[in-house]
Design an enzyme around this catalytic site. Structure first.
Site, short mmCIF file in Angstrom:
data_model
loop_
_atom_site.label_atom_id
_atom_site.label_comp_id
_atom_site.label_asym_id
_atom_site.label_seq_id
_atom_site.Cartn_x
_atom_site.Cartn_y
_atom_site.Cartn_z
N HIS A 1 0.84 -1.20 0.00
CA HIS A 1 0.00 0.00 0.00
C HIS A 1 0.87 1.25 0.00
CE1 HIS A 1 0.57 -1.47 4.12
NE2 HIS A 1 0.65 -0.20 4.47
P1 AMP Z 1 1.66 0.61 7.42
O1 AMP Z 1 1.33 -0.85 7.27
O2 AMP Z 1 2.47 0.92 8.63
O3 AMP Z 1 2.27 1.20 6.17
O4 AMP Z 1 0.31 1.41 7.61
C1 AMP Z 1 -0.94 0.82 7.55
C2 AMP Z 1 -1.99 1.90 7.44
O5 AMP Z 1 -3.26 1.27 7.35
C3 AMP Z 1 -2.06 2.82 8.65
O6 AMP Z 1 -1.99 4.17 8.20
C4 AMP Z 1 -3.38 2.50 9.32
O7 AMP Z 1 -4.00 3.63 9.89
C5 AMP Z 1 -4.19 1.92 8.19
N1 AMP Z 1 -5.14 0.89 8.55
C6 AMP Z 1 -5.03 -0.03 9.54
N2 AMP Z 1 -6.07 -0.88 9.49
C7 AMP Z 1 -6.83 -0.48 8.44
C8 AMP Z 1 -8.03 -0.97 7.87
N3 AMP Z 1 -8.62 -2.07 8.35
N4 AMP Z 1 -8.54 -0.32 6.81
C9 AMP Z 1 -7.94 0.79 6.31
N5 AMP Z 1 -6.81 1.29 6.79
C10 AMP Z 1 -6.26 0.66 7.85
#
Ligand code: AMP
Ligand code: ZN
Length: 199
Positions: free
Chosen positions: A115
């Site tokens: 992502h």
């Molecule tokens: P990272 O894996 O550290 O790059 O970041 C993961 C991102 O996903 C963070 O900014 C979270 O706030 C976001 N996040 C966590 N769980 C969910 C979810 N179920 N749906 C959408 N975003 C999410």
């Protein structure tokens, strides 16, 4: 990085051989990719969703539809996919002409499935709470999309960092991203950030 998670956690699938089970928190993006309340844009190659725990006024995640667990899984020929993801960010950004964005990847992500973060630089959000949140977007822990693409094109793989190096970055003293101010704590930083926001 979810606010529901007080510390930075790496997704099991990105750090060990054992993939996380379906339904595990680290698989949450796979569900959110299909959540109409979160989807902002979607085409045959990717989905752009709102981050569920936004760390700024505008915080989107660009997620490819093909299964790519993380940066390490990328092959050289997939640089074109990353370029496409970045282009779609720029297209979305054009709808917000007065908003400054950065585009990049966390070196050691918590969530499975690749992502790309597209995050506005106000960092004005109740979900931005901890030093680790701040440093994950404002140190070298945040890998610029353009640098990641170049690395994949030139080296055939994305070079990130060791977990120890990542922890060091997340634990660095706080520092404003716009000036030399080094606050003692997050409340002071959050208060200070309003000086840089034009509203
Ligand atoms: P990272 O894996 O550290 O790059 O970041 C993961 C991102 O996903 C963070 O900014 C979270 O706030 C976001 N996040 C966590 N769980 C969910 C979810 N179920 N749906 C959408 N975003 C999410
Ligand atoms: Zn400042």
């Amino acid at each position: 990085m979810a606010t529901s998670t007080p510390t930075k956690r790496a997704a099991p699938s990105s750090t060990s051989q054992r993939p996380a089970k379906k339904g595990h928190w680290s698989q949450g993006l796979l569900e959110s990719m299909n959540d109409p309340n979160l989807i902002v844009e979607s085409d045959e190659r990717l989905v752009i969703i709102k981050d569920k725990y936004p760390k700024a006024r505008y915080h989107f995640l660009v997620i490819p539809k093909i299964n790519v667990p993380n940066l390490k899984a990328l092959k050289r020929e997939q640089s074109e996919l990353l370029r496409y993801m970045q282009d779609q960010c720029h297209l979305l950004a054009s709808k917000y002409p007065h908003v400054e964005f950065r585009y990049g990847y966390h070196a050691i992500p918590s969530m499975s499935q690749l992502h790309l973060h597209m995050i506005s630089q106000d960092f004005d959000s109740p979900c931005l709470k901890t030093k680790r949140h701040w440093n994950s977007f404002n140190t070298k822990y945040f890998l610029d999309s353009e640098d990641v693409i170049r690395c994949l094109e030139e080296r055939g793989m994305v070079v990130t960092m060791t977990p120890i190096a990542g922890e060091k970055l997340l634990d660095q003293p706080l520092k404003c991203h716009k000036c030399i101010y080094s606050p003692q704590n997050m409340p002071k930083l959050k208060q200070h950030l309003y000086k840089h926001i034009n509203n």
